[in-house]
Design a protein around this motif. Structure first.
Motif, PDB file in Angstrom:
ATOM      1  N   ASP B  34       0.764  -1.269   0.093  1.00 20.00           N
ATOM      2  CA  ASP B  34       0.044  -0.044   0.003  1.00 20.00           C
ATOM      3  C   ASP B  34       1.026   1.303   0.022  1.00 20.00           C
ATOM      4  OD1 ASP B  34       0.577   0.851   2.671  1.00 20.00           O
ATOM      5  OD2 ASP B  34      -0.494  -0.598   3.444  1.00 20.00           O
ATOM      6  N   SER B  35       0.256   2.571  -0.147  1.00 21.08           N
ATOM      7  CA  SER B  35       0.724   3.768  -0.423  1.00 21.08           C
ATOM      8  C   SER B  35       1.693   3.963   0.920  1.00 21.08           C
ATOM      9  CB  SER B  35      -0.201   4.588  -0.458  1.00 21.08           C
ATOM     10  OG  SER B  35      -0.938   4.824   0.756  1.00 21.08           O
ATOM     11  N   LEU B  36       1.347   3.497   2.136  1.00 24.66           N
ATOM     12  CA  LEU B  36       2.203   3.824   3.394  1.00 24.66           C
ATOM     13  C   LEU B  36       3.515   2.878   3.477  1.00 24.66           C
ATOM     14  CD1 LEU B  36      -0.553   4.715   5.954  1.00 24.66           C
ATOM     15  CD2 LEU B  36       0.836   6.158   4.723  1.00 24.66           C
ATOM     16  N   ASP B  37       3.352   1.823   3.013  1.00 26.39           N
ATOM     17  CA  ASP B  37       4.489   0.850   3.030  1.00 26.39           C
ATOM     18  C   ASP B  37       5.538   1.237   1.883  1.00 26.39           C
ATOM     19  OD1 ASP B  37       3.733  -0.737   5.230  1.00 26.39           O
ATOM     20  OD2 ASP B  37       2.485  -2.112   4.082  1.00 26.39           O
ATOM     21  N   TYR B  39       6.308   4.239   1.146  1.00 26.50           N
ATOM     22  CA  TYR B  39       6.924   5.337   1.876  1.00 26.50           C
ATOM     23  C   TYR B  39       8.330   4.763   2.684  1.00 26.50           C
ATOM     24  CZ  TYR B  39       2.977   8.642   1.609  1.00 26.50           C
ATOM     25  OH  TYR B  39       1.809   9.400   1.229  1.00 26.50           O
ATOM     26  N   THR B  40       7.972   3.680   3.365  1.00 29.29           N
ATOM     27  CA  THR B  40       8.935   2.998   4.186  1.00 29.29           C
ATOM     28  C   THR B  40       9.898   2.366   3.074  1.00 29.29           C
ATOM     29  OG1 THR B  40       7.390   2.281   6.015  1.00 29.29           O
ATOM     30  CG2 THR B  40       9.576   0.834   5.714  1.00 29.29           C
ATOM     31  N   LEU B  42      10.775   3.299   0.071  1.00 36.62           N
ATOM     32  CA  LEU B  42      11.462   4.450  -0.585  1.00 36.62           C
ATOM     33  C   LEU B  42      12.756   5.071   0.451  1.00 36.62           C
ATOM     34  CD1 LEU B  42       8.652   6.325  -2.359  1.00 36.62           C
ATOM     35  CD2 LEU B  42      10.429   5.077  -3.370  1.00 36.62           C
ATOM     36  N   LEU B  43      12.217   5.173   1.605  1.00 34.45           N
ATOM     37  CA  LEU B  43      13.323   5.644   2.776  1.00 34.45           C
ATOM     38  C   LEU B  43      14.276   4.386   2.921  1.00 34.45           C
ATOM     39  CD1 LEU B  43      13.773   7.573   4.771  1.00 34.45           C
ATOM     40  CD2 LEU B  43      12.309   6.540   6.339  1.00 34.45           C
ATOM     41  N   GLU B  46      16.578   4.984  -0.276  1.00 29.49           N
ATOM     42  CA  GLU B  46      17.218   6.257   0.040  1.00 29.49           C
ATOM     43  C   GLU B  46      18.356   5.860   1.110  1.00 29.49           C
ATOM     44  OE1 GLU B  46      14.487   9.867  -0.462  1.00 29.49           O
ATOM     45  OE2 GLU B  46      15.370   9.596   1.243  1.00 29.49           O
ATOM     46  N   GLU B  47      18.082   5.434   2.122  1.00 36.73           N
ATOM     47  CA  GLU B  47      19.480   5.182   3.191  1.00 36.73           C
ATOM     48  C   GLU B  47      20.244   4.162   2.554  1.00 36.73           C
ATOM     49  OE1 GLU B  47      16.796   6.230   7.254  1.00 36.73           O
ATOM     50  OE2 GLU B  47      16.722   4.184   6.576  1.00 36.73           O
ATOM     51  N   LEU B  53      15.507   9.963  -3.157  1.00 36.37           N
ATOM     52  CA  LEU B  53      14.229   9.435  -4.166  1.00 36.37           C
ATOM     53  C   LEU B  53      12.917  10.650  -3.913  1.00 36.37           C
ATOM     54  CD1 LEU B  53      14.567   5.767  -3.252  1.00 36.37           C
ATOM     55  CD2 LEU B  53      15.398   7.105  -5.374  1.00 36.37           C
ATOM     56  N   GLU B  54      13.171  11.662  -3.139  1.00 26.21           N
ATOM     57  CA  GLU B  54      11.999  12.511  -2.923  1.00 26.21           C
ATOM     58  C   GLU B  54      11.351  13.107  -4.148  1.00 26.21           C
ATOM     59  OE1 GLU B  54      14.645  16.356  -1.682  1.00 26.21           O
ATOM     60  OE2 GLU B  54      13.903  15.070   0.050  1.00 26.21           O
TER      61      GLU B  54
END
Lengths: 308, 76
Positions: B34-37, B39-40, B42-43, B46-47, B53-54
């Motif tokens: 889902d959309s919230l996962d 975010y996790t 992508l972060l 990035e890390e 990736l913003e």
């Protein structure tokens, strides 16, 4: 030493069922409950003003303490959704409560970090000028600025107000304050022309990357370890953010308090609503409070139960 | 960052317990994320990659393969 003596709160009666609202975007109830974390939200009456909510929280505090509180020295309101641009809400609350002229009033313009800042500002101010009793109110009804068609915000925010009595016979004293900012030029959370807009990903990234370090700094300043914290009172941004913080900091999930499922994200009121419940629990000796959000702003401190 | 490393990073986040049926060419949404996962994920990427990736447009760059290509293109 000054600290928190008591907390009263006001929760509006109107409840909005998020499952029903979520149908508009075909959101599954389990996503709403577990990820957003808000099953139902509280919304004030349309004609109820921020100062009215603040007055009701103050009256709840009066009822809880059994005192009229007319002897306070200072009244502070944390809000970014005032009745008017001018004057400040605390002045209106002062008038509506009929408090004596000797009571100082001022507002603090902060959102989700507002209670932690407000608490430390007020205690510091009172100590520096020799005041002994004050009340810190949080009242930031986002329903005033929510676009009902905006999926990013309409399922998240709820209305509530709290009133915290600061005085010389505290249940909790504070220490270890750490604050900070990440000036929001990207419009992660902004209210322009009366409508709130939020970039959920920016807010998520801010919380997920900033808060673990903030918590570590707070613990270091207070000379405490993670294990010595009985409960973490994070701003109740969303269920997903709370889960993410617990996971990234490897916290015991049972110590990460949750209070948004039937209220919503109540901005600066979310932490004092949790703290109000903790005051009655003798076993909760050491709490970590941490607010973060609009600004982007964050603040954290320890609340230590005073030994009797 | 290779595609295998991108998929491994997604697995490490724990957002999708059953990674056996994960298809790197399909969108994250079609993989049940889902959309919230997202975010996790992508972060985490990035890390791990050090690539910001913003600015990623999730309307078009929305699969593991597309993310890997973006990271490769934008790596220093």
């Amino acid at each position: 030493m000054l600290g928190i003596e008591s907390i009263g709160s006001y929760l509006p009666q109107n409840r909005i069922d998020n499952h029903q609202v979520g149908e508009r975007w075909e959101l599954k109830p389990e996503f709403i409950d577990s990820k957003i974390g808000v099953t139902e939200r509280l919304v004030k009456d349309a004609d109820e003003e921020t100062s009215d909510m603040a007055v009701k929280a103050f009256e709840a505090l009066r009822a809880k303490t059994g005192h009229d509180l007319n002897d306070i020295d200072v009244l502070v309101v944390v809000t970014q959704n005032p009745d008017y641009n001018i004057p400040h809400v605390s002045g209106l609350v002062h008038g509506k409560l009929g408090l004596p002229q000797s009571v100082s009033t001022f507002d603090i313009s902060l959102g989700c970090s507002g209670f932690v800042y407000g608490l430390n500002i007020l205690i510091g101010f009172m100590q520096s000028v020799g005041m002994s009793r004050g009340v810190l109110i949080t009242a930031d009804p986002y329903s005033k600025v929510i676009d009902p068609e905006d999926k990013n915000t309409v399922l998240l925010f709820g209305d509530a107000a709290t009133a915290t009595l600061i005085g010389p016979d505290p249940v909790y004293t504070t220490r270890g304050f750490v604050g900070g900012s990440q000036g929001d030029l990207k419009r992660a959370l902004i209210c322009e022309n009366g409508t709130l807009e939020m970039n959920g990903r920016d807010i998520f990234n801010f919380a997920a990357t900033s808060i673990p370090g903030l918590v570590a700094q707070t613990l270091e300043r207070a000379e405490l370890s993670l294990e010595e914290i009985d409960a973490f009172l994070f701003h109740q941004g969303s269920g997903y953010i709370l889960d993410t913080l617990a996971r990234r900091m490897k916290l015991d999930p049972t110590k990460v308090l949750r209070g948004l499922a039937h209220v919503g994200n109540t901005v600066s009121s979310s932490i004092p609503l949790l703290l109000e419940q903790e005051i009655a629990k003798e076993c909760r000796k050491t709490l970590l409070l941490c607010g973060f959000g609009v600004g982007l702003s964050y603040a954290s401190c320890i609340c230590q139960r005073k030994e009797k | 960052m290779t595609l295998d490393e991108v998929v491994a990073t997604i697995a490490e986040t724990g957002v999708k317990p059953d990674m056996e049926d994960f298809d790197p060419e399909k969108t994250l949404e079609l993989n049940g994320i889902d959309s919230l996962d997202t975010y996790t994920i992508l972060l985490a990427l990035e890390e791990k990659s050090g690539v910001a990736l913003e600015e990623v447009d999730l309307e078009t760059i929305n699969s593991a393969k597309a993310l890997q290509a973006y990271i490769a293109e934008n790596a220093a």
